[in-house]
Scaffold this motif. Structure first.
Motif, PDB file in Angstrom:
ATOM      1  N   ILE A 188       0.841  -1.210   0.000  1.00  0.00           N
ATOM      2  CA  ILE A 188       0.000   0.000   0.000  1.00  0.00           C
ATOM      3  C   ILE A 188       0.870   1.251   0.000  1.00  0.00           C
ATOM      4  O   ILE A 188       0.588   2.231  -0.703  1.00  0.00           O
ATOM      5  CB  ILE A 188      -0.940  -0.024   1.213  1.00  0.00           C
ATOM      6  CG1 ILE A 188      -1.971  -1.154   1.057  1.00  0.00           C
ATOM      7  CG2 ILE A 188      -1.644   1.318   1.385  1.00  0.00           C
ATOM      8  CD1 ILE A 188      -2.791  -1.401   2.297  1.00  0.00           C
ATOM      9  N   ARG A 189       1.958   1.207   0.752  1.00  0.00           N
ATOM     10  CA  ARG A 189       2.836   2.380   0.825  1.00  0.00           C
ATOM     11  C   ARG A 189       3.515   2.649  -0.509  1.00  0.00           C
ATOM     12  O   ARG A 189       3.674   3.812  -0.924  1.00  0.00           O
ATOM     13  CB  ARG A 189       3.887   2.152   1.912  1.00  0.00           C
ATOM     14  CG  ARG A 189       4.945   3.252   2.016  1.00  0.00           C
ATOM     15  CD  ARG A 189       5.879   2.984   3.195  1.00  0.00           C
ATOM     16  NE  ARG A 189       6.538   1.701   3.086  1.00  0.00           N
ATOM     17  CZ  ARG A 189       7.663   1.474   2.401  1.00  0.00           C
ATOM     18  NH1 ARG A 189       8.232   2.481   1.729  1.00  0.00           N
ATOM     19  NH2 ARG A 189       8.211   0.281   2.348  1.00  0.00           N
ATOM     20  N   LEU A 190       3.908   1.588  -1.208  1.00  0.00           N
ATOM     21  CA  LEU A 190       4.676   1.764  -2.430  1.00  0.00           C
ATOM     22  C   LEU A 190       3.799   1.878  -3.675  1.00  0.00           C
ATOM     23  O   LEU A 190       4.146   2.602  -4.613  1.00  0.00           O
ATOM     24  CB  LEU A 190       5.641   0.583  -2.601  1.00  0.00           C
ATOM     25  CG  LEU A 190       6.726   0.473  -1.518  1.00  0.00           C
ATOM     26  CD1 LEU A 190       7.436  -0.866  -1.619  1.00  0.00           C
ATOM     27  CD2 LEU A 190       7.724   1.615  -1.649  1.00  0.00           C
ATOM     28  N   LEU A 191       2.683   1.172  -3.706  1.00  0.00           N
ATOM     29  CA  LEU A 191       1.833   1.153  -4.901  1.00  0.00           C
ATOM     30  C   LEU A 191       0.549   1.947  -4.735  1.00  0.00           C
ATOM     31  O   LEU A 191      -0.178   2.156  -5.714  1.00  0.00           O
ATOM     32  CB  LEU A 191       1.481  -0.295  -5.276  1.00  0.00           C
ATOM     33  CG  LEU A 191       2.657  -1.221  -5.596  1.00  0.00           C
ATOM     34  CD1 LEU A 191       2.157  -2.620  -5.880  1.00  0.00           C
ATOM     35  CD2 LEU A 191       3.458  -0.680  -6.779  1.00  0.00           C
ATOM     36  N   GLY A 192       0.244   2.328  -3.494  1.00  0.00           N
ATOM     37  CA  GLY A 192      -0.999   3.044  -3.245  1.00  0.00           C
ATOM     38  C   GLY A 192      -2.106   2.094  -2.827  1.00  0.00           C
ATOM     39  O   GLY A 192      -2.050   0.889  -3.085  1.00  0.00           O
ATOM     40  N   PRO A 193      -3.148   2.614  -2.173  1.00  0.00           N
ATOM     41  CA  PRO A 193      -4.249   1.748  -1.715  1.00  0.00           C
ATOM     42  C   PRO A 193      -5.106   1.275  -2.869  1.00  0.00           C
ATOM     43  O   PRO A 193      -5.314   1.991  -3.851  1.00  0.00           O
ATOM     44  CB  PRO A 193      -5.030   2.656  -0.766  1.00  0.00           C
ATOM     45  CG  PRO A 193      -4.740   4.039  -1.237  1.00  0.00           C
ATOM     46  CD  PRO A 193      -3.347   4.023  -1.776  1.00  0.00           C
ATOM     47  N   SER A 194      -5.605   0.053  -2.741  1.00  0.00           N
ATOM     48  CA  SER A 194      -6.574  -0.507  -3.665  1.00  0.00           C
ATOM     49  C   SER A 194      -7.524  -1.372  -2.837  1.00  0.00           C
ATOM     50  O   SER A 194      -7.166  -1.806  -1.733  1.00  0.00           O
ATOM     51  CB  SER A 194      -5.897  -1.350  -4.751  1.00  0.00           C
ATOM     52  OG  SER A 194      -5.414  -2.555  -4.202  1.00  0.00           O
ATOM     53  N   PRO A 195      -8.735  -1.628  -3.334  1.00  0.00           N
ATOM     54  CA  PRO A 195      -9.664  -2.454  -2.553  1.00  0.00           C
ATOM     55  C   PRO A 195      -9.084  -3.813  -2.183  1.00  0.00           C
ATOM     56  O   PRO A 195      -9.269  -4.287  -1.061  1.00  0.00           O
ATOM     57  CB  PRO A 195     -10.874  -2.578  -3.486  1.00  0.00           C
ATOM     58  CG  PRO A 195     -10.843  -1.352  -4.327  1.00  0.00           C
ATOM     59  CD  PRO A 195      -9.381  -1.070  -4.549  1.00  0.00           C
ATOM     60  N   VAL A 196      -8.371  -4.441  -3.096  1.00  0.00           N
ATOM     61  CA  VAL A 196      -7.814  -5.770  -2.806  1.00  0.00           C
ATOM     62  C   VAL A 196      -6.766  -5.679  -1.701  1.00  0.00           C
ATOM     63  O   VAL A 196      -6.757  -6.489  -0.763  1.00  0.00           O
ATOM     64  CB  VAL A 196      -7.217  -6.385  -4.089  1.00  0.00           C
ATOM     65  CG1 VAL A 196      -6.489  -7.684  -3.761  1.00  0.00           C
ATOM     66  CG2 VAL A 196      -8.303  -6.621  -5.119  1.00  0.00           C
ATOM     67  N   ARG A 197      -5.877  -4.700  -1.786  1.00  0.00           N
ATOM     68  CA  ARG A 197      -4.830  -4.569  -0.771  1.00  0.00           C
ATOM     69  C   ARG A 197      -5.421  -4.176   0.579  1.00  0.00           C
ATOM     70  O   ARG A 197      -5.021  -4.693   1.627  1.00  0.00           O
ATOM     71  CB  ARG A 197      -3.795  -3.537  -1.215  1.00  0.00           C
ATOM     72  CG  ARG A 197      -3.068  -3.919  -2.492  1.00  0.00           C
ATOM     73  CD  ARG A 197      -2.002  -2.912  -2.870  1.00  0.00           C
ATOM     74  NE  ARG A 197      -1.529  -3.166  -4.243  1.00  0.00           N
ATOM     75  CZ  ARG A 197      -1.748  -2.373  -5.268  1.00  0.00           C
ATOM     76  NH1 ARG A 197      -2.425  -1.226  -5.097  1.00  0.00           N
ATOM     77  NH2 ARG A 197      -1.294  -2.684  -6.470  1.00  0.00           N
ATOM     78  N   LEU A 198      -6.369  -3.251   0.581  1.00  0.00           N
ATOM     79  CA  LEU A 198      -6.960  -2.800   1.840  1.00  0.00           C
ATOM     80  C   LEU A 198      -7.771  -3.929   2.489  1.00  0.00           C
ATOM     81  O   LEU A 198      -7.701  -4.128   3.711  1.00  0.00           O
ATOM     82  CB  LEU A 198      -7.841  -1.582   1.595  1.00  0.00           C
ATOM     83  CG  LEU A 198      -7.095  -0.297   1.197  1.00  0.00           C
ATOM     84  CD1 LEU A 198      -8.079   0.765   0.744  1.00  0.00           C
ATOM     85  CD2 LEU A 198      -6.260   0.224   2.366  1.00  0.00           C
ATOM     86  N   ASP A 199      -8.522  -4.670   1.691  1.00  0.00           N
ATOM     87  CA  ASP A 199      -9.277  -5.796   2.245  1.00  0.00           C
ATOM     88  C   ASP A 199      -8.337  -6.858   2.802  1.00  0.00           C
ATOM     89  O   ASP A 199      -8.599  -7.460   3.851  1.00  0.00           O
ATOM     90  CB  ASP A 199     -10.181  -6.417   1.172  1.00  0.00           C
ATOM     91  CG  ASP A 199     -11.301  -5.483   0.749  1.00  0.00           C
ATOM     92  OD1 ASP A 199     -11.511  -4.470   1.442  1.00  0.00           O
ATOM     93  OD2 ASP A 199     -11.964  -5.770  -0.270  1.00  0.00           O
ATOM     94  N   GLY A 200      -7.237  -7.105   2.089  1.00  0.00           N
ATOM     95  CA  GLY A 200      -6.265  -8.075   2.587  1.00  0.00           C
ATOM     96  C   GLY A 200      -5.651  -7.636   3.903  1.00  0.00           C
ATOM     97  O   GLY A 200      -5.487  -8.442   4.827  1.00  0.00           O
ATOM     98  N   LEU A 201      -5.307  -6.342   4.009  1.00  0.00           N
ATOM     99  CA  LEU A 201      -4.753  -5.830   5.263  1.00  0.00           C
ATOM    100  C   LEU A 201      -5.770  -5.966   6.390  1.00  0.00           C
ATOM    101  O   LEU A 201      -5.431  -6.359   7.517  1.00  0.00           O
ATOM    102  CB  LEU A 201      -4.343  -4.367   5.083  1.00  0.00           C
ATOM    103  CG  LEU A 201      -3.837  -3.652   6.348  1.00  0.00           C
ATOM    104  CD1 LEU A 201      -2.630  -4.359   6.946  1.00  0.00           C
ATOM    105  CD2 LEU A 201      -3.514  -2.188   6.035  1.00  0.00           C
ATOM    106  N   ALA A 202      -7.040  -5.648   6.116  1.00  0.00           N
ATOM    107  CA  ALA A 202      -8.074  -5.765   7.144  1.00  0.00           C
ATOM    108  C   ALA A 202      -8.215  -7.212   7.608  1.00  0.00           C
ATOM    109  O   ALA A 202      -8.376  -7.478   8.803  1.00  0.00           O
ATOM    110  CB  ALA A 202      -9.404  -5.244   6.603  1.00  0.00           C
ATOM    111  N   GLU A 203      -8.138  -8.153   6.696  1.00  0.00           N
ATOM    112  CA  GLU A 203      -8.258  -9.567   7.076  1.00  0.00           C
ATOM    113  C   GLU A 203      -7.079 -10.014   7.932  1.00  0.00           C
ATOM    114  O   GLU A 203      -7.244 -10.821   8.847  1.00  0.00           O
ATOM    115  CB  GLU A 203      -8.377 -10.429   5.823  1.00  0.00           C
ATOM    116  CG  GLU A 203      -9.732 -10.305   5.143  1.00  0.00           C
ATOM    117  CD  GLU A 203      -9.861 -11.217   3.939  1.00  0.00           C
ATOM    118  OE1 GLU A 203      -8.815 -11.564   3.344  1.00  0.00           O
ATOM    119  OE2 GLU A 203     -10.997 -11.591   3.592  1.00  0.00           O
TER     120      GLU A 203
END
Length: 391
Positions: A188-203
């Motif tokens: 997320i820090r290097l590529l920016g937030p996306s729904p897939v990355r944010l959902d993965g982090l939340a999980e």
């Protein structure tokens, strides 16, 4: 010349294997070979202790520390123990020694033969050696090698966001939750937030907290919804956070909104319907619970609940849950009933009764079975302690 070096290499390898086998045999046989000697040493040590006690007894008597009667009594007891130790004959050791000889023969002969037969049947001596570098070049389907390769790459290039993006879900699937969390944050820090990355982090945040949607996880999910408002995964977890917080009305409305948005054949719809029912609502589409299941609310119950105040509705729900609990006590062979009972107590924020219901459900459906594993997964999702539940 190359063939000669290959021959010498093979010969050195087998010499090394033979030396290691001999060393292992000595290590295994050493306790057996020294067994009789150890027993003799123990007896000699005990006899020496008793003789020292007799000398100490004489010194105490000469110094007036004990009376002659006490000295005689103690001397007789020490003498009895000394005689008992000295009378132990080592003549009974031949049988153990014979037994040891069979054990020695087994270790020296049978184990190496078994190992050789096992290697000949399952081993592949024709395969060339493949060091780690070669395996990293062609990892195939080996997940461990894939992870090692990605980690080496990221150690050299930590700012490669795509590498972190690929590694994060692999970490999560292999249950390395903390590493997955770090990887998602870096992506997320290097590529920016996306729904897939944010959902993965939340999980990953929920996995660390045993299935509880923490405040940080909720904030991440809300950020995901700003990027994709119709994201079903984020909407489900946000509704689940309301349910876990003991806000059934808000949770029901959120689940109902998700059900209306979802296609009729959506794979997550049965689970959403189940949460709707657990929070006092009528499931959308097909009812995921059998109509005759104990404690299932009727259409009249649902209609009556719509006209009740929040307190009366909560009291009605609690009464239905207690009714379901009583019916499961009479007939515990109802897996769907146990799922609903555990979830209902969790929604009512009664974790003690939820844990009790989980334990009783696991007694009817033990964890080795599929139903038992589903009950344990449900408990982790709801944040219910599973320690001692299977006892």
């Amino acid at each position: 010349m190359k063939a000669r070096f290959t021959y010498l290499g093979d010969m050195l390898f087998w010499i090394l294997v033979a030396a290691l086998t001999a060393a292992l045999a000595v290590i295994l046989l050493y306790p057996l070979l020294r067994g009789a000697k150890a027993a003799d040493n123990i007896r000699a040590g005990e006899a020496a202790v008793y003789r020292d006690q007799l000398r100490e007894l004489d010194r105490d008597l000469d110094g007036g520390l004990i009376t002659p009667e006490e000295a005689d009594y103690a001397r007789a007891e020490i003498g009895r123990r000394l005689i008992a130790v000295s009378a132990e004959e080592p003549a009974e050791t031949p049988k153990p020694a014979r037994h040891h000889r069979f054990t020695e023969a087994f270790v020296l002969l049978v184990l190496p033969v078994l190992g050789l037969c096992l290697y000949l049947t399952t081993g592949r001596p024709d395969l060339p050696s493949q060091p780690l570098e070669a395996r990293l070049e062609n990892p195939g389907n080996d997940v461990a090698v894939l992870i090692t390769k990605a980690e080496r790459h990221l150690a050299e290039k930590p700012d490669d966001g795509k590498g972190w993006d690929v590694l994060a879900p692999i970490y999560f699937r292999t249950m390395r939750v903390n590493d997955a969390q770090v990887a998602y944050r870096n992506a997320i820090r290097l590529l920016g937030p996306s729904p897939v990355r944010l959902d993965g982090l939340a999980e990953t945040l929920m996995a660390v907290s045993d299935g509880v949607v923490t405040e940080e996880a909720r904030q991440v999910l809300e950020q995901s919804l700003t990027l994709q408002p119709d994201n079903p995964r984020a909407r489900f977890y946000i509704a689940l956070s309301m349910e876990q917080a003991g806000r059934p009305d808000e949770a029901r409305q959120a689940f109902e909104a998700l059900a209306k948005q979802s296609p009729s054949d959506a794979p997550w719809l049965p689970l959403v319907n189940q949460h709707i029912a657990m929070n006092g609502g009528a499931p959308a589409g097909a009812n995921p619970v059998a109509p005759g299941a104990p404690g299932n609310p009727t259409q009249q119950d649902v209609a009556a609940a719509e006209n009740m105040s929040a307190g009366d509705r909560q009291q009605m729900i609690r009464g239905m849950v207690e009714s379901l609990d009583a019916k499961l006590s009479e007939d515990p062979n109802n897996f769907e009933g146990w799922v609903r009972l555990v979830r209902s107590y969790a929604v009512l924020n009664d974790k003690d009764r939820a844990a009790g219901a989980l334990k009783r459900g696991l007694a009817a459906f033990p964890p080795p079975g599929e139903e038992g594993r589903q009950l344990l997964a449900l408990a982790r999702e709801l944040g219910i302690a599973t320690e001692g539940a299977t006892q």
